[in-house]
Write an enzyme that holds these catalytic residues in place. Structure first.
Site: not given
Ligand code: BDR
Ligand code: CA
Length: 320
Positions: A11, A246
């Site tokens: 995303d 992340h």
């Molecule tokens: C996750 O949520 C999204 O906003 C970031 O891209 C990541 O995949 C972190 O909680």
């Molecule tokens: Ca993400």
């Protein structure tokens, strides 16, 4: 060295952008495609971001597929204000990149998953770093793929720490807890790279400065994109020391699981409305069953990972 076939499900998103860069730069990865999701922004925006970033990085050879536009329990998706605050209105830190010169693939992301699972079997690693809507839909359409795919290493969830959307829910899981529950309860071999480890793996402006100093278009753009995210972490008081890596951590762990230590569990996701909505937790119904299918990362060798991350990205940005 045989490369592993990898599909990213993104995303795209600042840290998703870093996941693309890591996958392109790691010599052990053969990135065969990107499946697009909604999440940090609308599906179409996230898909276009992936096309733009691939072009910036000199990789118009990697196909990008359209996934599903909203969760399996809703008919519509609106971008959360906090996503815009963290990733910018355009998902990539409000940095303007040229419009992509090519279109998305005709084939759907769900069908691409199914085709790739049958073609590559155990050689295939899937890295979802957004909601799990697409993967759950592929499992529903062709349940056999659960026994074919080598591994799914996803960024999402929180087992030993609090959530980042609610006290129990992490953002990716929170978007579509029912889809995540279906994936967790399938036969897929899963590795959960959740907030337990990603919140420990921080990047600072000392590192983005190195990219900017390379003097290349990609080095500058990625430094600007990531600095927006580091500033958001600071201003929203998420972490004043740096931003969490992340999504690129999930890519690293997918290829080299020794970056993390794990515990093996059967997991479930709470998707019933209420205070525990979106919680990722062990499945009591299977406590005494053999061979749990989920390895949950609970600690990370962050120094070794950060070194690999910077080595890979510096090399990639130097060339583009
Ligand atoms: C996750 O949520 C999204 O906003 C970031 O891209 C990541 O995949 C972190 O909680
Ligand atoms: Ca993400």
């Amino acid at each position: 060295m045989a490369k592993r076939k990898m599909i990213l499900d993104l995303d795209t998103g600042v840290d998703d952008a870093l996941a693309i860069a890591y996958a392109l730069a790691d010599p052990e990865v053969d990135l065969i495609g990107i499946v697009s999701s909604y999440g940090n922004n609308l599906l179409d925006v996230c898909a276009e971001n992936s096309l733009k970033l691939l072009e910036l990085l000199g990789h118009t050879d990697i196909p990008v597929f359209k996934g599903l536009p909203h969760s399996c329990t809703t008919e519509h998706f609106d971008v959360m204000q906090v996503s815009k605050d963290i990733h910018g209105d355009n998902g990539i830190g409000d940095v303007e990149l040229p419009a992509p010169s090519r279109a998305l693939e005709e084939q759907s992301g769900v069908d691409f998953y199914i085709e790739a699972a049958h073609k590559y079997g155990k050689d295939l690693i899937i890295i979802p770093t957004g909601p799990m809507t697409n993967l759950a839909a592929a499992l529903k359409k062709d349940p056999e793929i659960a026994d074919l795919i080598g591994n799914v290493t996803f960024m999402g969830g929180a087992l030993t720490v609090e959530g980042n959307v609610t006290p129990v829910a992490e953002a990716n899981i929170n978007q579509d807890p029912k889809a995540a529950d279906e994936v967790m309860k399938s036969n897929l071999p899963l590795t959960m790279v959740g907030l337990d480890v990603t919140l420990r793996t921080l990047l600072t402006k000392n590192e983005t400065k190195q990219w900017r100093e390379l003097g290349t278009a990609s080095g500058k753009a990625f430094a600007d994109i990531t600095d927006f995210y580091i500033d958001a972490y600071y201003n929203l008081d998420i972490d004043k020391r740096g931003c969490a890596l992340h999504d690129p951590l999930a890519v690293g762990v997918g290829i080299d699981p020794s970056f993390v230590s794990t515990i093996s569990l059967f997991m479930k996701v709470v998707y019933q409305e209420g205070p525990y909505y979106g919680r990722t937790i062990g499945d009591n119904a299977k406590l005494n069953d053999p061979n749990p299918n989920v390895k949950v990362a609970v600690n990370v060798d962050k120094e070794r990972y950060l070194k690999a991350f910077m080595d890979h990205l510096n090399k990639l940005f130097k060339e583009n």
